[in-house]
Design an enzyme around this catalytic site. Sequence first.
Site, short mmCIF file in Angstrom:
data_model
loop_
_atom_site.label_atom_id
_atom_site.label_comp_id
_atom_site.label_asym_id
_atom_site.label_seq_id
_atom_site.Cartn_x
_atom_site.Cartn_y
_atom_site.Cartn_z
N ASP A 294 0.85 7.61 -8.62
CA ASP A 294 1.45 8.27 -7.46
C ASP A 294 1.55 9.76 -7.77
O ASP A 294 1.67 10.16 -8.92
CB ASP A 294 2.86 7.68 -7.26
N HIS A 295 1.48 10.56 -6.73
CA HIS A 295 1.82 11.98 -6.90
C HIS A 295 3.33 12.14 -7.02
O HIS A 295 4.09 11.39 -6.43
CB HIS A 295 1.33 12.78 -5.69
N TYR A 468 5.23 9.81 -2.42
CA TYR A 468 4.97 8.63 -1.58
C TYR A 468 3.48 8.44 -1.31
O TYR A 468 3.05 8.19 -0.19
CB TYR A 468 5.77 8.70 -0.28
N HIS A 469 2.69 8.57 -2.40
CA HIS A 469 1.24 8.37 -2.33
C HIS A 469 0.80 7.28 -3.32
O HIS A 469 -0.09 7.51 -4.13
CB HIS A 469 0.49 9.67 -2.65
N PRO A 470 1.40 6.08 -3.29
CA PRO A 470 1.00 5.06 -4.25
C PRO A 470 -0.44 4.60 -4.02
O PRO A 470 -0.91 4.52 -2.88
CB PRO A 470 1.99 3.92 -3.99
#
Length: 531
Positions: A294-295, A468-470
Amino acid sequence: MTQEFDYIVVGAGSAGCVLANRLTASGKHRVLLIEAGPDDNHLFINMPAAFTQAMTKGRFDWGYETEPEQHLNGRTAPCYRGRVMGGSSSINAMSFVRGHRADFDAWALEHGLEDWSYEKCLPYFKKLETFSGGANDYRGGSGTVNVTAPKLSSPLQSMFLAAAEQAGYPIAKDTNGEDQEGFGLNDQTIHKGRRVSAATAYIHPIRSRKNLRIEKEAMVDRVLFADGRTRGVEYRKNGQTKQAFCAKEVILSAGSINSPKLLVLSGIGPAKQLASLGIDVVVDSPEVGQNLHDHVDFSISHKANQPITVSPALRFPKKAIIGIEWILRKTGWGATNHFETVGYIRTNDELSQPNVQYVLVPLLAKPDGSSKARVHGFQVTAMLLRPRSRGTVTVQSTDSERPPAIHYNYLARTGDLDELRECVRKLRVILAQPSLDACRGPELSPGIEVQTDDEIDEFIRQNLKSTYHPCGTCRMGIDDASVVDAEGRVRGVSGLRVVDASIFPSVTSGNINAPTLMMAEKLVDKVLDGQ
């Protein structure tokens, strides 16, 4: 209660909406699209500036939270995932970022996925968009998704770009064009003052297609198999258990948390985990739920010496006035996400591509959209583009409603913290430039007294959060250990694919909605070519 279709798509998020649209376009195929959440017709979703309300208030979110993160001082963190038509594209911050061309070339060269080079992905990026700046060699002009290069709504945005140039960074003509590196406009999935989600772009215009059936507020419990072939899904709606069968394929587009969860609940995953849950093994696939990454980001904030920020938008009565203007005209501060300028830099010259994204936010706001301080101020969010740390998604129960254990393992690899620490120093240099002298007040967070490596590291551990970039939990690859092949087909069974960000072998350099849309556009061609 049974039903029969050609294709069943699980999840009406970014990828699922693309698939449902394209698979029904010819009129030849019957498609069932199943979404666990409600419709997307809500003020908080459609009004761009209200995205934090849509994301954090629980109405359109799965409510997931991480396990305690060891390297974040034991903190847990929310893992916002859209549970609504449009999925996370209906609650995200509407930043449209393709990523760096080297990301896709790495998929091709390092992972052996030759069909995923930048050259082969670019036509699908162009296909999906209508860009406000017009079509060219890199941008599309007649696609389904309206993408807007924003007009700057705050003088701080221009001042920030000037500061970056004064600090020696290039001004990019188009960070989604030929070269991502540099500072410029941050493209938005906003059109005429309204959010453009996957649902508004791909589903709303085709709801009347007779060969498309949409089941909202329906929870898929498992995929059904017989004789090594995918037969359909079992799901619950309104207290009833139903089964739907497919003649061709089931396609999971449930996202990086729920797609691996559904595979495990259906008997595809690590054999030991399946045995511990009492689930019969359909395919022993050890990497299901692995490779989660994730980021991550944090913000540096300053007080402003002039009343030129958007901070009043967070308080009554200005907040109400902004809402009324948007409702009546779709204009004003409610019609933007306020993330209008972006920068991509390398924190050291040895890197071949940017590893950090900076975004100016012309107000002082917490992640839930509430005010940080009752003063004029601004903040710059710093995001690590290519984190090294990897985590897991682990199913804990055969009850599909029970959340899985999500452990990102943030900052487990020391290189991540090293790069984040350096990006604090680089950002402070930018914010000290003359163009910001007239409005720059004291640094509020972390505070100018935070200077040493140890002090900066502690600030990062206390304030780092998910962007919130899984992705990555159903890794795509050419090796036998990968969960899916280069066309998203699940190894070990026929008639089952995964098409969403869970199959990314590695995260792209920036917000992942645009690459997910591209991936779905590209893979739906593979689905149709196989028929």
